[in-house]
Write a protein that holds these residues in place. Sequence first.
Motif, PDB file in Angstrom:
ATOM      1  N   SER A 178      67.313  88.737   3.205  1.00  0.00           N
ATOM      2  CA  SER A 178      67.680  89.355   1.930  1.00  0.00           C
ATOM      3  C   SER A 178      67.445  90.852   1.843  1.00  0.00           C
ATOM      4  CB  SER A 178      66.950  88.638   0.789  1.00  0.00           C
ATOM      5  OG  SER A 178      65.580  88.925   0.818  1.00  0.00           O
ATOM      6  N   GLU A 179      67.981  91.413   0.767  1.00  0.00           N
ATOM      7  CA  GLU A 179      67.778  92.829   0.432  1.00  0.00           C
ATOM      8  C   GLU A 179      67.556  92.907  -1.063  1.00  0.00           C
ATOM      9  OE1 GLU A 179      71.043  95.201   1.760  1.00  0.00           O
ATOM     10  OE2 GLU A 179      70.842  94.485   3.823  1.00  0.00           O
ATOM     11  N   PHE A 214      70.594  79.024  -5.229  1.00  0.00           N
ATOM     12  CA  PHE A 214      69.279  78.843  -5.854  1.00  0.00           C
ATOM     13  C   PHE A 214      69.351  79.092  -7.369  1.00  0.00           C
ATOM     14  CE2 PHE A 214      65.173  81.339  -6.742  1.00  0.00           C
ATOM     15  CZ  PHE A 214      64.541  80.234  -7.272  1.00  0.00           C
ATOM     16  N   HIS A 258      64.303  84.799   2.184  1.00  0.00           N
ATOM     17  CA  HIS A 258      64.160  86.258   2.092  1.00  0.00           C
ATOM     18  C   HIS A 258      64.162  86.920   3.470  1.00  0.00           C
ATOM     19  CE1 HIS A 258      62.359  85.883  -2.236  1.00  0.00           C
ATOM     20  NE2 HIS A 258      63.682  85.809  -2.223  1.00  0.00           N
ATOM     21  N   ARG A 316      74.225  86.547   1.911  1.00  0.00           N
ATOM     22  CA  ARG A 316      72.930  86.662   1.217  1.00  0.00           C
ATOM     23  C   ARG A 316      73.088  86.307  -0.255  1.00  0.00           C
ATOM     24  NH1 ARG A 316      72.877  91.683   3.990  1.00  0.00           N
ATOM     25  NH2 ARG A 316      73.136  92.790   2.019  1.00  0.00           N
ATOM     26  N   ARG A 358      71.457  83.120  -2.508  1.00  0.00           N
ATOM     27  CA  ARG A 358      70.718  83.333  -3.765  1.00  0.00           C
ATOM     28  C   ARG A 358      71.433  82.653  -4.936  1.00  0.00           C
ATOM     29  NH1 ARG A 358      70.278  88.621  -6.945  1.00  0.00           N
ATOM     30  NH2 ARG A 358      68.493  88.252  -8.313  1.00  0.00           N
ATOM     31  N   PRO A 406      62.130  82.203 -11.184  1.00  0.00           N
ATOM     32  CA  PRO A 406      60.858  82.919 -10.993  1.00  0.00           C
ATOM     33  C   PRO A 406      60.993  84.428 -11.151  1.00  0.00           C
ATOM     34  CG  PRO A 406      61.846  82.343  -8.880  1.00  0.00           C
ATOM     35  CD  PRO A 406      62.728  81.731  -9.920  1.00  0.00           C
ATOM     36  N   TYR A 466      63.206  73.777   5.759  1.00  0.00           N
ATOM     37  CA  TYR A 466      64.153  74.432   4.840  1.00  0.00           C
ATOM     38  C   TYR A 466      65.292  73.457   4.505  1.00  0.00           C
ATOM     39  CZ  TYR A 466      67.162  77.847   2.584  1.00  0.00           C
ATOM     40  OH  TYR A 466      67.935  78.505   1.650  1.00  0.00           O
ATOM     41  N   PHE A 475      67.878  95.166  -4.694  1.00  0.00           N
ATOM     42  CA  PHE A 475      68.629  96.255  -5.334  1.00  0.00           C
ATOM     43  C   PHE A 475      68.060  96.620  -6.691  1.00  0.00           C
ATOM     44  CE2 PHE A 475      71.298  94.301  -2.229  1.00  0.00           C
ATOM     45  CZ  PHE A 475      71.986  95.371  -1.658  1.00  0.00           C
ATOM     46  N   PHE A 476      67.378  95.661  -7.345  1.00  0.00           N
ATOM     47  CA  PHE A 476      66.982  95.879  -8.740  1.00  0.00           C
ATOM     48  C   PHE A 476      65.476  95.931  -8.963  1.00  0.00           C
ATOM     49  CE2 PHE A 476      71.141  93.887  -8.610  1.00  0.00           C
ATOM     50  CZ  PHE A 476      71.888  94.818  -9.310  1.00  0.00           C
ATOM     51  N   SER A 494      55.730  88.647  -5.221  1.00  0.00           N
ATOM     52  CA  SER A 494      55.722  87.171  -5.338  1.00  0.00           C
ATOM     53  C   SER A 494      55.573  86.522  -3.956  1.00  0.00           C
ATOM     54  CB  SER A 494      57.010  86.690  -6.013  1.00  0.00           C
ATOM     55  OG  SER A 494      58.133  87.295  -5.398  1.00  0.00           O
TER      56      SER A 494
HETATM   57  C1  HEM Z   1      59.156  82.758  -6.013  1.00  0.00           C
HETATM   58  C2  HEM Z   1      60.447  82.609  -5.927  1.00  0.00           C
HETATM   59  C3  HEM Z   1      61.417  83.734  -5.779  1.00  0.00           C
HETATM   60  C4  HEM Z   1      61.376  84.995  -6.293  1.00  0.00           C
HETATM   61  C5  HEM Z   1      60.330  85.601  -7.211  1.00  0.00           C
HETATM   62  C6  HEM Z   1      62.548  85.684  -5.809  1.00  0.00           C
HETATM   63  C7  HEM Z   1      62.870  86.979  -6.121  1.00  0.00           C
HETATM   64  C8  HEM Z   1      63.943  87.687  -5.586  1.00  0.00           C
HETATM   65  C9  HEM Z   1      64.237  89.057  -5.884  1.00  0.00           C
HETATM   66  C10 HEM Z   1      63.469  89.932  -6.853  1.00  0.00           C
HETATM   67  C11 HEM Z   1      65.319  89.400  -5.148  1.00  0.00           C
HETATM   68  C12 HEM Z   1      66.005  90.766  -5.109  1.00  0.00           C
HETATM   69  C13 HEM Z   1      67.094  90.885  -6.130  1.00  0.00           C
HETATM   70  C14 HEM Z   1      67.574  92.315  -6.141  1.00  0.00           C
HETATM   71  O1  HEM Z   1      66.806  93.185  -6.558  1.00  0.00           O
HETATM   72  O2  HEM Z   1      68.717  92.560  -5.727  1.00  0.00           O
HETATM   73  C15 HEM Z   1      65.696  88.260  -4.376  1.00  0.00           C
HETATM   74  C16 HEM Z   1      66.732  88.223  -3.484  1.00  0.00           C
HETATM   75  C17 HEM Z   1      67.112  87.121  -2.803  1.00  0.00           C
HETATM   76  N1  HEM Z   1      66.569  85.859  -2.933  1.00  0.00           N
HETATM   77 FE1  HEM Z   1      64.897  85.356  -3.904  1.00  0.00          FE
HETATM   78  N2  HEM Z   1      63.274  84.843  -5.030  1.00  0.00           N
HETATM   79  C18 HEM Z   1      62.634  83.645  -4.979  1.00  0.00           C
HETATM   80  C19 HEM Z   1      63.053  82.507  -4.348  1.00  0.00           C
HETATM   81  C20 HEM Z   1      64.220  82.422  -3.621  1.00  0.00           C
HETATM   82  C21 HEM Z   1      64.751  81.192  -3.108  1.00  0.00           C
HETATM   83  C22 HEM Z   1      64.147  79.814  -3.319  1.00  0.00           C
HETATM   84  C23 HEM Z   1      65.893  81.521  -2.429  1.00  0.00           C
HETATM   85  C24 HEM Z   1      66.868  80.636  -1.706  1.00  0.00           C
HETATM   86  C25 HEM Z   1      66.618  79.436  -1.296  1.00  0.00           C
HETATM   87  C26 HEM Z   1      66.062  82.949  -2.533  1.00  0.00           C
HETATM   88  C27 HEM Z   1      67.072  83.664  -1.934  1.00  0.00           C
HETATM   89  C28 HEM Z   1      67.262  85.035  -2.083  1.00  0.00           C
HETATM   90  C29 HEM Z   1      68.253  85.787  -1.337  1.00  0.00           C
HETATM   91  C30 HEM Z   1      69.169  85.266  -0.256  1.00  0.00           C
HETATM   92  C31 HEM Z   1      68.171  87.104  -1.816  1.00  0.00           C
HETATM   93  C32 HEM Z   1      68.985  88.300  -1.335  1.00  0.00           C
HETATM   94  C33 HEM Z   1      70.181  88.617  -2.179  1.00  0.00           C
HETATM   95  C34 HEM Z   1      70.907  89.843  -1.635  1.00  0.00           C
HETATM   96  O3  HEM Z   1      70.574  90.345  -0.565  1.00  0.00           O
HETATM   97  O4  HEM Z   1      71.842  90.270  -2.326  1.00  0.00           O
HETATM   98  N3  HEM Z   1      65.050  83.450  -3.285  1.00  0.00           N
HETATM   99  N4  HEM Z   1      64.854  87.222  -4.674  1.00  0.00           N
END
Ligand code: HEM
Length: 410
Positions: free
Chosen positions: A294-295, A164, A291, A157, A161, A261, A368, A297-298, A338
């Motif tokens: 995903s998970e 990206f 997502h 995960r 991220r 973002p 994708y 944390f913050f 979002s």
């Molecule tokens: C509007 C666009 C996006 C926003 C606002 C956004 C926001 C977030 C936020 C707030 C988290 C959680 C972080 C945390 O609190 O630990 C997250 C996790 C994640 N995002 Fe996004 N994201 C966006 C786009 C994307 C894109 C384009 C990808 C990949 C192609 C992506 C992949 C991930 C992954 C895999 C996680 C999980 C990380 C984990 O589990 O440790 N995100 N994202």
Amino acid sequence: MKLSGLVLSLSLMSLLESTAAYPGMKNTIQEIQRRDVELRERRFLAREQEKRQAEAPDDPEAPEAPEAPEGGDNDDGSTAPVLIGDLMDGGTTPVGKTIARILMKTEQGQSLEAGYKPPLLGTQACKKDTCCVWQYISAAMTLAFRGPSGRCNKYARQAIRLGFHDAGTWSVPNKNAGKDFGGADGSIALSKTEINRAENNGLQDIIGKARVWQKTFGVGMADLIQFAAIHAVVSCPLGPRIRVFVGRKDSSKEAPDGLLPGVNDSADKLIQLFEDKTIPPHDLTALLGAHTTSEQFFVDPKRKGAPQDGTPGVWDTLFYNQTLGTGPLPKQVFRFPSDIAIANDPRARSEWESFSGPGGQSHWNEDYAWAYTRLSMLGVNNMNNMTECTKVLPMPQTTFKGAGELLKSE
Ligand code: HEM
């Protein structure tokens, strides 16, 4: 070669994934072929109509010629996909032309190419063969990214991220203002400061791993980060096998700030932010599907580890349904504002719904793959000199322990 290198090489060799034909992929391949044929037919018809109109411009019977798409269809009313970097002219080398066609969606961004047998790591033969070392990195990543049930885990995960957050720091307005840097250049791990930005919280562990892999295998950080993001996706059950290219240039220069973002940004702001990276709303819709694994944390520290759908670690389309709020929502699921904003925006809604409906999985995987290839090439200006190493990736998987149950992350 040192003994430790030989031992590592042999143990990784024994762990290399079997590339034998894989049951369950047949439907996906058929679906890919069907969509390919449809795409070609649509383009052929557009060209034919254009020809007829050119031959008889005043014929009132002649049908209106549609815009002949230069490339594939973004199918969201936005302009056709655009070329980027050093491929503005469509590419000058075979690999450049291939990447250009993937960016234009006239060639598939997924592939099942396999059957590669690498020379032994550390040998001259391996050094001469660009993809060789990546086969060993792939074996190490397979070990790192899969949990005991066969689902993808926290490192996968984070790797998705990280890909990206490194690549997403590039934009056309910046390029036009003379700031053509940032993007997929490894700077998130190589600059001393980028990792301290609040939006990169949670990526420290995977950056630590990337640094170890970089040292062990001696490859570039920009490639390593994008390779990991692609490898992590195919490490999740149902994840697409996105074609992988290596040869990016590294940079330790801090990427421009303010291009990633925010979870509370409006749909207008988010859509503009991605349009500025040449990513239209339907591609953004496809990327947000990440997502599904995903998970958080913050965003809400009191709910650390809360997933964004009921099946974390599985690359399924449940995220699209549950974000829309159709069907029951398990109480552990934490939906990002979002994601809800984009899901409900008229520029994304129809695509969002089509991913969540019948046939959505293969449609989403295909989109994708295209959208992520584009993201992984932002800021890259030497695509004509890259090498395709898709053959080193593990095969996709459809099964895992506990399928159909409410899942806890692993
Ligand atoms: C509007 C666009 C996006 C926003 C606002 C956004 C926001 C977030 C936020 C707030 C988290 C959680 C972080 C945390 O609190 O630990 C997250 C996790 C994640 N995002 Fe996004 N994201 C966006 C786009 C994307 C894109 C384009 C990808 C990949 C192609 C992506 C992949 C991930 C992954 C895999 C996680 C999980 C990380 C984990 O589990 O440790 N995100 N994202």
